[in-house]
Write an enzyme that holds these catalytic residues in place. Sequence first.
Site, mmCIF file in Angstrom:
data_model
loop_
_atom_site.group_PDB
_atom_site.id
_atom_site.type_symbol
_atom_site.label_atom_id
_atom_site.label_comp_id
_atom_site.label_asym_id
_atom_site.label_seq_id
_atom_site.Cartn_x
_atom_site.Cartn_y
_atom_site.Cartn_z
ATOM 1 N N ARG A 52 -3.436 -14.451 19.361
ATOM 2 C CA ARG A 52 -4.055 -15.787 19.247
ATOM 3 C C ARG A 52 -3.496 -16.507 18.037
ATOM 4 N NH1 ARG A 52 -8.335 -16.555 15.566
ATOM 5 N NH2 ARG A 52 -9.152 -14.667 14.632
ATOM 6 N N ASN A 103 0.833 -1.196 0.000
ATOM 7 C CA ASN A 103 0.000 0.000 0.000
ATOM 8 C C ASN A 103 0.874 1.256 0.000
ATOM 9 O OD1 ASN A 103 -2.189 1.861 0.479
ATOM 10 N ND2 ASN A 103 -3.313 0.190 1.441
ATOM 11 N N LYS A 109 2.832 -8.518 20.308
ATOM 12 C CA LYS A 109 2.785 -9.798 21.015
ATOM 13 C C LYS A 109 1.713 -10.661 20.374
ATOM 14 C CE LYS A 109 4.391 -7.960 25.320
ATOM 15 N NZ LYS A 109 4.132 -7.403 26.580
ATOM 16 N N HIS A 139 21.152 4.962 13.482
ATOM 17 C CA HIS A 139 22.379 5.519 14.054
ATOM 18 C C HIS A 139 22.781 4.624 15.214
ATOM 19 C CE1 HIS A 139 22.218 9.325 11.864
ATOM 20 N NE2 HIS A 139 20.902 9.276 12.060
#
Length: 189
Positions: free
Chosen positions: A187, A88, A184, A119
């Site tokens: 499911r 996109n 995280k 950096h």
Amino acid sequence: MGLFSKIKQLCFVTFRIKKYEFLSDCERVAGKPNLFYPLLLKGKGKIFFGENVQIGVVSSPYFYLGYTFMEAKYESSEISIGSNVAINNAFSIICSSKVTIKDNVLIGGNCTIMDNDGHHLDLDKRKESNPISFPVYIGKNVFIGSSVSILKGVTIGENSVIGNGSVVSKNIPKNVIAAGNPAKVIRNL
């Protein structure tokens, strides 16, 4: 398509795409994506496009603004994008070592992939030009939502989904939905 629509397409899309093709300086490019949105290719490294890679979506935010940016910074840098990948608008890759995107991946608008810190984190080394870098790997059939940042050293397993606005700083296994900052697993699929 009427005359006004053709003029609008020429002025606000076609000319912009040609402008960024002209401004691109990466000479080691293989394959040709289907461009619906401007693409700027920079750097001394290699950039590979598989078959049927789409850059840009007409009916999506940022269509008349910005461009897609891909930089393979050094001669040893490599960006590899598989076949049937749809990217996109307002997407960027900044690559010092290697970024791999496998086949059938969908990437939402305003996403960023960086295989380096940009950096050095050490105050005394921040102005040095070669920051720490680790490859990024995105497996087959991955769906990445809008405004996602993927950081150095990350592997996203095949078939997984990354939710909008996520910051992916650690590996994501295959066949899961992950989201958040840091991302995280929510499911299994």
